[in-house]
Design an enzyme around this catalytic site. Structure first.
Site, PDB file in Angstrom:
ATOM      1  N   LEU A 121       0.880  -1.167   0.000  1.00 53.78           N
ATOM      2  CA  LEU A 121       0.000   0.000   0.000  1.00 53.78           C
ATOM      3  C   LEU A 121       0.915   1.214   0.000  1.00 53.78           C
ATOM      4  O   LEU A 121       1.820   1.307   0.824  1.00 53.78           O
ATOM      5  CB  LEU A 121      -0.878   0.029   1.257  1.00 53.78           C
ATOM      6  N   ASP A 122       0.700   2.154  -0.915  1.00 55.09           N
ATOM      7  CA  ASP A 122       1.579   3.318  -0.959  1.00 55.09           C
ATOM      8  C   ASP A 122       1.310   4.217   0.242  1.00 55.09           C
ATOM      9  O   ASP A 122       0.324   4.040   0.952  1.00 55.09           O
ATOM     10  CB  ASP A 122       1.410   4.071  -2.280  1.00 55.09           C
TER      11      ASP A 122
END
Length: 403
Positions: free
Chosen positions: A74-75
């Site tokens: 997940l960024d």
């Protein structure tokens, strides 16, 4: 302990940095200490047998902490479900890297497109929003659901002619050719009723320096003129001869709108897009946001992203831990629940089990919990170093979430 569990990553931190915080919290616990001591002793013996020398602390670093990995990045902007494998469970993480179904909730703003597709990028275009209406917006639920061709964002971790796309973007150079679209599947798409409302807290991105504007000009041809596609199912249902969407160019920002933005400044609020999407691995949520903007003859960039679910791990099913469960609760509490989850999987209600475990442990035998932020052992120093290196890499590459 070995197996798979899920934890909720907050926004504002990379997946790797967050995992390292979790790793440190577990490593310093008594629950994992015996296993780590055993692994360290075995490694020492093996090293001395092979080399005839004593193993240094550096040689033992790898086994002096809980073995851990995650099942899909997940960024930093995104929050939500992060699947974690510990011990032998890390071998099962490959099952989560492809072929999994994920559910996302996203919020975005109409009227602006950016280089990264989110709030952290440079502005590429400003477009009109005065023509937008909810009935037209609801049609995207049908237009994008099904098998869909999607163009990955230029900041994705992909290469062209051996060079990462993000390198072209960072250097302000045009791509040698258009980015090839990928086949993804949108299983379900729901646009929420608060879409197009302006009663939110997200300020609209404003142009910065002239230098920044010049830097992105070379990218416009590649990023603004990507082909827009509707789903195979939509085109077949409506008898269209091609999945290429026949949508006219976005409306330019009108003089009246520009004056309104200038007048209101930071208090100006653009119409919001709020949706929930059930998607296949390989789907770029930023690209979906951008495509919805184009389909409405405007532009759009993401300001919020939550991964609600990955396979059977779901925030809505309460089978996901939080970092504070491991840093603020007594380990007699969380270890019991973690062991149950590792044994039984996503069927366990983590929140309910933590409450039960709290009641079962008398207050006078609960251990003092030391904050995970306190300086620790050598593994902590490595954690900080690794996290900083990963953060620097993220700044350069701007890796965009591929779900």
């Amino acid at each position: 302990m070995n197996g798979i569990f899920a934890i909720e990553k907050p926004s504002g931190i990379t997946s790797n940095q967050f995992m390292l915080k979790l790793q440190h919290a577990l490593t310093k616990s008594q629950v994992f200490s015996k296993e780590i001591q055993r692994a360290t002793a075995e490694r020492k013996q093996q090293y001395e047998k092979q080399t005839g020398k004593k193993a240094s602390k550096r040689k033992l670093r790898k086994v002096s902490k809980v073995k851990m990995g995650h099942g899909g990045t997940l960024d930093p902007l995104a929050s939500g479900v992060l699947v974690i494998g510990i011990g032998a469970g890390t071998k099962k993480l490959a099952n989560y890297l492809s072929g999994t179904v994920k559910v996302y909730e996203s919020e975005a703003l109409f009227g602006v497109s950016t280089t990264s597709g989110d709030v952290e990028g440079e502005i590429l275009s400003q477009n009109s929003v005065k023509h937008l209406n909810f009935d037209d917006l609801k049609t995207v639920e049908e237009k994008f659901v099904g098998q869909l061709k999607q163009t990955p964002p230029i900041y994705a971790a992909l290469k062209m002619d051996g060079k990462p796309l993000h390198e072209y973007a960072r250097e302000g150079k045009p791509l040698p050719r258009a980015i090839e679209p990928r086949q993804v599947t949108i299983y379900d798409l729901k646009v929420f009723s608060d879409s197009l409302k302006r009663d939110h807290d997200y300020p609209l991105l404003r142009p910065t320096t002239e230098e920044a504007v010049d830097t992105v000009k070379n990218l416009n041809a590649n990023m603004l003129n990507d082909v827009l596609y509707f789903s195979k199912e939509y085109t077949e249902k409506h008898g269209l001869d091609s999945e290429v969407a026949k949508v006219e160019e976005p409306f330019p920002l009108s003089e009246q709108e520009e004056q309104e933005i200038q007048k209101e400044g930071d208090s100006y609020r653009a119409p919001k897009l709020h949706f929930k999407a059930n998607v296949s691995s390989g789907t770029y949520i930023r690209s979906l946001v951008s495509d919805i903007g184009k389909s409405m003859r405007s532009s759009c960039y993401m300001v919020k992203l939550i991964r609600l679910q990955q396979q059977d791990w779901s925030l809505e099913k309460n089978n996901v831990f939080q970092l504070t469960d491991f840093t603020e609760r007594d380990e007699k509490v969380w270890s019991k629940v973690l062991e149950k989850v590792l044994d039984e999987g996503a069927t366990v209600d983590v929140i309910e089990e933590l409450k039960k475990a709290e009641k079962e442990i008398p207050a006078d035998v609960k251990e003092c919990i030391v904050s995970s932020d306190q300086p620790g052992d050598e593994a902590t120093a490595e954690t900080i170093e690794t996290a900083n290196a990963e953060e620097h890499s993220n700044t350069l590459k701007r890796k965009i979430e591929q779900v």
